[in-house]
Every structure is written in C-alpha cells, then in structure tokens.
Design a protein around this motif. Structure first.
Motif, PDB file in Angstrom:
ATOM      1  N   LEU A  37     -36.552  -5.801 -81.662  1.00  0.00           N
ATOM      2  CA  LEU A  37     -37.381  -6.308 -80.712  1.00  0.00           C
ATOM      3  C   LEU A  37     -37.212  -4.753 -79.967  1.00  0.00           C
ATOM      4  O   LEU A  37     -38.152  -4.015 -79.333  1.00  0.00           O
ATOM      5  CB  LEU A  37     -38.006  -7.724 -79.915  1.00  0.00           C
ATOM      6  N   ASP A  38     -35.566  -4.568 -79.352  1.00  0.00           N
ATOM      7  CA  ASP A  38     -35.040  -3.431 -79.258  1.00  0.00           C
ATOM      8  C   ASP A  38     -34.150  -2.433 -79.617  1.00  0.00           C
ATOM      9  O   ASP A  38     -32.765  -3.215 -79.595  1.00  0.00           O
ATOM     10  CB  ASP A  38     -34.537  -4.269 -77.253  1.00  0.00           C
ATOM     11  N   PRO A  39     -34.602  -1.620 -80.533  1.00  0.00           N
ATOM     12  CA  PRO A  39     -33.341  -1.464 -81.144  1.00  0.00           C
ATOM     13  C   PRO A  39     -32.163  -0.619 -80.731  1.00  0.00           C
ATOM     14  O   PRO A  39     -31.151  -0.399 -80.812  1.00  0.00           O
ATOM     15  CB  PRO A  39     -34.010  -0.565 -81.875  1.00  0.00           C
ATOM     16  N   ILE A  52     -37.311  -5.442 -72.560  1.00  0.00           N
ATOM     17  CA  ILE A  52     -38.420  -6.338 -73.336  1.00  0.00           C
ATOM     18  C   ILE A  52     -39.747  -4.811 -71.565  1.00  0.00           C
ATOM     19  O   ILE A  52     -38.952  -6.029 -70.752  1.00  0.00           O
ATOM     20  CB  ILE A  52     -39.156  -7.202 -73.076  1.00  0.00           C
ATOM     21  N   GLY A  53     -40.352  -5.191 -72.157  1.00  0.00           N
ATOM     22  CA  GLY A  53     -41.119  -4.221 -71.614  1.00  0.00           C
ATOM     23  C   GLY A  53     -40.991  -4.097 -70.247  1.00  0.00           C
ATOM     24  O   GLY A  53     -41.480  -3.923 -69.377  1.00  0.00           O
ATOM     25  N   GLY A  54     -40.178  -2.968 -70.132  1.00  0.00           N
ATOM     26  CA  GLY A  54     -39.124  -2.314 -69.130  1.00  0.00           C
ATOM     27  C   GLY A  54     -38.271  -3.368 -68.271  1.00  0.00           C
ATOM     28  O   GLY A  54     -37.928  -2.974 -67.072  1.00  0.00           O
ATOM     29  N   ASN A 133     -42.924 -11.480 -68.050  1.00  0.00           N
ATOM     30  CA  ASN A 133     -44.005 -11.299 -67.251  1.00  0.00           C
ATOM     31  C   ASN A 133     -43.702 -11.964 -66.030  1.00  0.00           C
ATOM     32  O   ASN A 133     -43.700 -11.609 -65.050  1.00  0.00           O
ATOM     33  CB  ASN A 133     -44.645 -12.044 -67.885  1.00  0.00           C
ATOM     34  N   VAL A 134     -42.276 -13.325 -66.216  1.00  0.00           N
ATOM     35  CA  VAL A 134     -41.842 -13.625 -64.417  1.00  0.00           C
ATOM     36  C   VAL A 134     -41.610 -12.890 -63.995  1.00  0.00           C
ATOM     37  O   VAL A 134     -41.360 -13.092 -63.134  1.00  0.00           O
ATOM     38  CB  VAL A 134     -41.487 -14.597 -64.915  1.00  0.00           C
ATOM     39  N   ALA A 135     -40.716 -12.359 -64.387  1.00  0.00           N
ATOM     40  CA  ALA A 135     -40.021 -11.044 -63.822  1.00  0.00           C
ATOM     41  C   ALA A 135     -40.885  -9.946 -62.623  1.00  0.00           C
ATOM     42  O   ALA A 135     -41.039  -9.726 -61.733  1.00  0.00           O
ATOM     43  CB  ALA A 135     -38.921 -10.636 -64.365  1.00  0.00           C
ATOM     44  N   GLN A 136     -41.519  -9.693 -63.835  1.00  0.00           N
ATOM     45  CA  GLN A 136     -42.673  -8.778 -63.080  1.00  0.00           C
ATOM     46  C   GLN A 136     -43.715  -9.318 -62.971  1.00  0.00           C
ATOM     47  O   GLN A 136     -44.130  -8.316 -61.606  1.00  0.00           O
ATOM     48  CB  GLN A 136     -43.252  -7.931 -64.224  1.00  0.00           C
ATOM     49  N   SER A 137     -44.129 -10.230 -62.347  1.00  0.00           N
ATOM     50  CA  SER A 137     -45.460 -10.932 -61.583  1.00  0.00           C
ATOM     51  C   SER A 137     -44.529 -11.497 -60.381  1.00  0.00           C
ATOM     52  O   SER A 137     -45.305 -12.303 -59.328  1.00  0.00           O
ATOM     53  CB  SER A 137     -46.338 -11.842 -62.976  1.00  0.00           C
TER      54      SER A 137
END
Length: 172
Positions: A37-39, A52-54, A133-137
């Motif tokens: 998922l993240d090399p 993940i997603g920044g 998502n929880v962190a970003q939202s």
C-alpha cells in the motif's frame, strides 16, 4: 420457519471449503500488505509507519497479546470542548465505523484496533482507509467513509480511498 431463516441455517452448515480461508495474520504478512500500500513505509519497533491518503499512520502489533492497532494523531486533546467530545462519541456509534476517535497521552487519535491473527487482508486495508478518513474528516463529517447517509459528494470521495486500497491489496 421463514425462508430467510432457512437460508441462514443452510449457509451456516456449508463446508469451510466454500470460502478460501486466509492464513492467520502475522507481523510479516501485515508488513507485506503495508509495503504494498505504501512502498515508502518504514518498520518501527513492532510495527510500521506509513501514509495513506496523505495521512500518517502508525501500525503497532503485539503478537504475544494477538493484537494490532493502526492509529493516526489528529490534534492535541487539550482544548477539546464538550460539544467536540459529544460529536466524536456520536460518530463512534454510527459513522466512524471500524475506526474510532480516542484520546491517549494528551493526543486525539483516529484508531482501528483488532485481534491480529483473525484479521483478514481486506478488513485491515479497509481499517487503514477508515483511520485516514476519520482523521481527515475530524471537525466536518466525522466519518470512516465506507458508509455515508445523504446525497452529498463526500461519501463517494471517502469510499474511493478504501476502494483504491482494496484494489492495491488484491494480489496479496
């Protein structure tokens, strides 16, 4: 007996070979998923740091206790209002899904906590997406992103991250 109940009972009696069982999750298997998922992920103690997603996420394992935790710091806990705390508890009940808001060591976190060995690949990947998502939202939708009520654009955008992560993990 209703038809639905009969179908449920039949499904429960199907042989295990009807579904391909996954190998138990281990630190090593978890690491293969993390690096797919993240090399640029890095091992850190009994876990990994990744993005993940920044969003920066720390994944920690404890094989002796058979537990894992994926977490992302959101902000200092100092200054959270009663309204903030109430909204996060509401989200923990209905929209954060498998991720949760939590406070530890003076920090507000987004966390996904699970037993390690029964954790399945897609469940882990989805949990990582939900933590991001929880962190970003935080402060807006307070959502894990996999399910969304209403007709806005946010649900599709948040679900997109989880779908992308699941696609990356298909061949593992």
């Amino acid at each position: 007996m209703t038809r639905w109940l009969t179908l449920c009972l039949v499904a429960l009696t199907l042989p295990a070979t009807a579904q391909e069982a996954e190998a138990p999750m281990t630190y090593e298997r978890l690491g293969r998923i993390v690096f797919a998922l993240d090399p640029e992920a890095e091992p850190q103690g009994p876990g990994f740091t990744m993005r993940i997603g920044g969003v920066s996420i720390l994944v920690v394992t404890d094989q002796d206790a058979d537990r894992m935790r994926a977490m992302s710091p959101i902000r200092p806990a100092e200054g959270l209002t009663q309204a903030d705390l109430e909204r996060m508890m509401q989200a923990n009940f209905d929209s954060a899904l498998d991720a949760r808001y939590a406070i530890a060591n003076g920090t507000l976190w987004s966390v996904f906590i699970h037993a390690l060995s029964p954790l399945e690949r897609d469940e882990f990947i989805s949990g990582l997406g939900q933590v991001a998502n929880v962190a970003q939202s935080y402060g807006t939708l307070y959502s894990g992103g996999a399910l969304q009520y209403g007709g806005g654009d946010s649900g599709g955008l948040q679900r997109q991250l989880i779908d992308e992560l699941l696609k990356k993990g298909e061949d593992l």
